[in-house]
Design a protein around this motif. Structure first.
Motif, PDB file in Angstrom:
ATOM      1  N   VAL A  60       0.617  -0.974  -0.194  1.00 20.44           N
ATOM      2  CA  VAL A  60      -0.052   0.178   0.384  1.00 20.44           C
ATOM      3  C   VAL A  60       1.132   1.128  -0.222  1.00 20.44           C
ATOM      4  O   VAL A  60       0.584   2.016  -1.064  1.00 20.44           O
ATOM      5  CB  VAL A  60      -0.625   0.097   1.016  1.00 20.44           C
ATOM      6  N   GLN A  61       2.020   1.389   0.495  1.00 21.32           N
ATOM      7  CA  GLN A  61       2.659   2.751   0.698  1.00 21.32           C
ATOM      8  C   GLN A  61       4.004   2.262   0.403  1.00 21.32           C
ATOM      9  O   GLN A  61       5.109   1.553   0.416  1.00 21.32           O
ATOM     10  CB  GLN A  61       3.029   2.545   2.568  1.00 21.32           C
ATOM     11  N   THR A  62       3.925   2.965  -0.932  1.00 17.66           N
ATOM     12  CA  THR A  62       4.893   3.220  -2.069  1.00 17.66           C
ATOM     13  C   THR A  62       5.495   4.623  -2.086  1.00 17.66           C
ATOM     14  O   THR A  62       4.876   4.856  -3.110  1.00 17.66           O
ATOM     15  CB  THR A  62       4.709   2.007  -3.646  1.00 17.66           C
ATOM     16  N   PHE A  63       7.150   4.617  -2.211  1.00 17.10           N
ATOM     17  CA  PHE A  63       7.762   6.209  -2.091  1.00 17.10           C
ATOM     18  C   PHE A  63       8.260   5.630  -3.766  1.00 17.10           C
ATOM     19  O   PHE A  63       9.096   4.961  -4.228  1.00 17.10           O
ATOM     20  CB  PHE A  63       8.201   6.945  -1.984  1.00 17.10           C
ATOM     21  N   GLY A  64       8.395   6.371  -4.665  1.00 17.54           N
ATOM     22  CA  GLY A  64       8.668   6.342  -5.980  1.00 17.54           C
ATOM     23  C   GLY A  64       9.927   7.372  -6.505  1.00 17.54           C
ATOM     24  O   GLY A  64       9.180   8.957  -6.291  1.00 17.54           O
ATOM     25  N   PHE A  65      10.913   7.393  -6.966  1.00 14.02           N
ATOM     26  CA  PHE A  65      11.526   8.295  -7.497  1.00 14.02           C
ATOM     27  C   PHE A  65      11.771   7.939  -9.159  1.00 14.02           C
ATOM     28  O   PHE A  65      11.589   7.126  -9.520  1.00 14.02           O
ATOM     29  CB  PHE A  65      13.024   8.546  -7.315  1.00 14.02           C
ATOM     30  N   ASN A  66      11.792   9.309  -9.747  1.00 14.58           N
ATOM     31  CA  ASN A  66      11.831   9.092 -11.365  1.00 14.58           C
ATOM     32  C   ASN A  66      13.155   9.854 -11.732  1.00 14.58           C
ATOM     33  O   ASN A  66      12.894  11.561 -11.802  1.00 14.58           O
ATOM     34  CB  ASN A  66      11.173   9.597 -11.657  1.00 14.58           C
ATOM     35  N   GLY A  67      13.942   9.811 -13.242  1.00 16.99           N
ATOM     36  CA  GLY A  67      14.537  10.846 -13.110  1.00 16.99           C
ATOM     37  C   GLY A  67      15.358   9.966 -14.754  1.00 16.99           C
ATOM     38  O   GLY A  67      14.855   8.786 -15.038  1.00 16.99           O
ATOM     39  N   PRO A 122      12.132   0.251   5.743  1.00 17.91           N
ATOM     40  CA  PRO A 122      10.989   0.675   5.816  1.00 17.91           C
ATOM     41  C   PRO A 122       9.735  -0.308   6.088  1.00 17.91           C
ATOM     42  O   PRO A 122      10.061  -1.422   4.759  1.00 17.91           O
ATOM     43  CB  PRO A 122      10.290   1.488   4.815  1.00 17.91           C
ATOM     44  N   ASP A 123       9.068  -0.223   6.342  1.00 19.43           N
ATOM     45  CA  ASP A 123       7.176  -1.076   6.254  1.00 19.43           C
ATOM     46  C   ASP A 123       6.269  -0.716   4.719  1.00 19.43           C
ATOM     47  O   ASP A 123       5.819  -0.065   5.264  1.00 19.43           O
ATOM     48  CB  ASP A 123       6.332  -1.118   7.763  1.00 19.43           C
ATOM     49  N   GLY A 124       6.779  -0.702   3.149  1.00 22.80           N
ATOM     50  CA  GLY A 124       6.803  -0.342   2.840  1.00 22.80           C
ATOM     51  C   GLY A 124       7.896  -0.774   1.455  1.00 22.80           C
ATOM     52  O   GLY A 124       8.647  -1.284   1.314  1.00 22.80           O
ATOM     53  N   ALA A 125       7.715   0.162   0.377  1.00 24.73           N
ATOM     54  CA  ALA A 125       8.919  -0.084  -0.831  1.00 24.73           C
ATOM     55  C   ALA A 125       9.165   1.257  -0.993  1.00 24.73           C
ATOM     56  O   ALA A 125       8.133   1.937  -0.968  1.00 24.73           O
ATOM     57  CB  ALA A 125       7.856  -1.243  -1.836  1.00 24.73           C
ATOM     58  N   VAL A 126      10.098   0.872  -2.117  1.00 20.20           N
ATOM     59  CA  VAL A 126      10.621   1.888  -2.668  1.00 20.20           C
ATOM     60  C   VAL A 126      11.059   1.761  -4.104  1.00 20.20           C
ATOM     61  O   VAL A 126      11.844  -0.033  -5.110  1.00 20.20           O
ATOM     62  CB  VAL A 126      12.319   2.711  -2.321  1.00 20.20           C
ATOM     63  N   PHE A 378       7.741   7.088   5.736  1.00 19.88           N
ATOM     64  CA  PHE A 378       8.016   5.613   6.045  1.00 19.88           C
ATOM     65  C   PHE A 378       7.528   5.585   7.462  1.00 19.88           C
ATOM     66  O   PHE A 378       7.181   5.412   8.120  1.00 19.88           O
ATOM     67  CB  PHE A 378       8.600   5.179   5.728  1.00 19.88           C
ATOM     68  N   ALA A 379       7.578   6.993   8.111  1.00 19.19           N
ATOM     69  CA  ALA A 379       7.748   7.213   9.737  1.00 19.19           C
ATOM     70  C   ALA A 379       6.407   7.195   9.896  1.00 19.19           C
ATOM     71  O   ALA A 379       5.888   7.173   9.981  1.00 19.19           O
ATOM     72  CB  ALA A 379       7.721   9.077  10.095  1.00 19.19           C
TER      73      ALA A 379
END
Length: 379
Positions: A60-67, A122-126, A378-379
């Protein structure tokens, strides 16, 4: 700790002028794989792209970077005072094509992601979605990555694009949207004739002059809450006629429009075609219009994502960033349909220039900002 300056230098030494991969994505894939990221090459149409995920798929909690790792051509290599792909550091400044736009940004978020998941899993994905096709037509770059994500049931909850966003000093600007961009090519066809007998010809030039004047003098809008006024620029008018005693049969012109959320590409296309038809009828000539919409305007309204980034920027730089929609287009225009997206990166004064360069301290500062963003998210 992963050194973002060293990684930037290694990436700059990869001659990845679009569409060449140049070794940049190979290098990133090796480093990300070693850090526990699951990496997938998403190549399409001769373009190399890299998708990397740390953490469970579909979380559910996924932070993405794009470049992007592709760069514009060097231009006149003799005009450079430092080797374009040498990544030399002099007086705290790293030189090379892509140093600003945007291998330093990719290095900073890759280094931040690697160190973050190693130190505080983290409890999530990157997710890192890195393309080799941003500086050209962008047909097989970030769009290919997003198509792959749809097919593979991968999703970013939010995304940060690491393009240079600060005009003059570090931390001053976050992009929460971008204007739309489109180009229109006009061709007006009349009847060729002798300039001494204009009544026997149909001159396309006065018709084109009238059309361009109507378009250029028309006020598209007065701006919106988050956007400046839309602009239309006439960029060329050409009849290719060297003779002074000949009325040419044809004339062409091109305009470029940067538009805000008052308009859509379709609504502006309808307006351009109607104006061309109006002039064609008035001057008894034929008018043809060809239009390319490079991207629609978009806005991620100020809120949780922009607040998250702004808080981290201010904590690391002491600067309260402005939320802006200025500038050209970026790959955020594709991501906005996938998830909320904002852009933040370093100072972009030298991008695409001879002797493109970046302050080493800015790369380190940018990594620290990205690390703080991940920790707070992710805190």
């Amino acid at each position: 700790m992963t050194d973002p300056v060293r990684l930037t230098a290694e990436l700059v030494r990869c001659p990845s002028v679009t569409p060449e991969e140049g070794g940049a994505l190979v290098l990133l894939e090796e480093q990300l794989t070693d850090a526990g990221f699951e990496c997938t090459r998403v190549d399409r149409g001769g373009i190399a792209n890299l998708f990397a995920r740390w953490g469970e798929q579909g979380h559910v909690q996924t932070f993405g970077f794009n470049g992007h790792t592709d760069v514009v051509p060097v231009g006149d290599a003799a005009a450079w005072t430092k080797p374009p792909f040498g990544a030399e550091i002099h007086d705290g400044i790293l030189y090379g094509r892509g140093a600003t736009d945007m291998k330093s940004g990719v290095a900073a978020f890759a280094a931040a992601a690697i160190d973050f998941v190693r130190d505080t899993p983290p409890d999530g994905a990157v997710i890192l979605a890195i393309t080799g096709d941003e500086e050209a037509d962008a047909l097989d770059g970030t769009t290919a990555l997003l198509d792959y994500m749809d097919q593979a049931n991968e999703r970013m909850s939010v995304c940060l694009v690491g393009e240079p966003t600060c005009p003059n000093h570090m931390g001053e600007m976050i992009k929460i949207g971008r204007r739309g961009s489109m180009t229109a090519w006009f061709t007006i066809t009349g009847v060729q004739g002798h300039s001494a007998y204009p009544h026997r010809a149909k001159n396309p030039l006065p018709a084109m002059a009238r059309l361009m004047d109507r378009l250029a003098s028309h006020e598209l809008d007065q701006g919106t809450d988050h956007f400046d006024a839309s602009t239309l620029a006439v960029v060329t008018i050409d009849a290719s006629n060297p003779a002074t005693n000949v009325i040419p049969a044809q004339c062409s012109a091109t305009v470029n429009i940067r538009f805000n959320d008052t308009h859509t590409g379709a609504s502006l296309s309808d307006w351009l075609r109607s104006e061309a038809a109006r002039v064609a009828e008035e001057f008894d000539v034929e008018a043809d219009v060809r239009i390319k919409i490079s991207g629609e305007s978009f806005l991620t309204p100020p809120g949780a994502l922009s607040d998250l980034v702004a808080k981290a920027v201010e904590a690391e730089t002491g600067v309260s960033p402005e939320l802006s929609t200025t500038g050209g287009t970026s790959d955020a225009r594709f991501i906005k349909s996938h998830c909320p997206v904002v852009e933040f990166g370093l100072v972009g004064r030298t991008m695409h220039q001879v002797d493109e360069s970046v302050e080493v301290a800015q790369i380190e500062q940018l990594k620290a900002i990205y690390m703080r963003i991940l920790a707070d998210y992710f805190a």
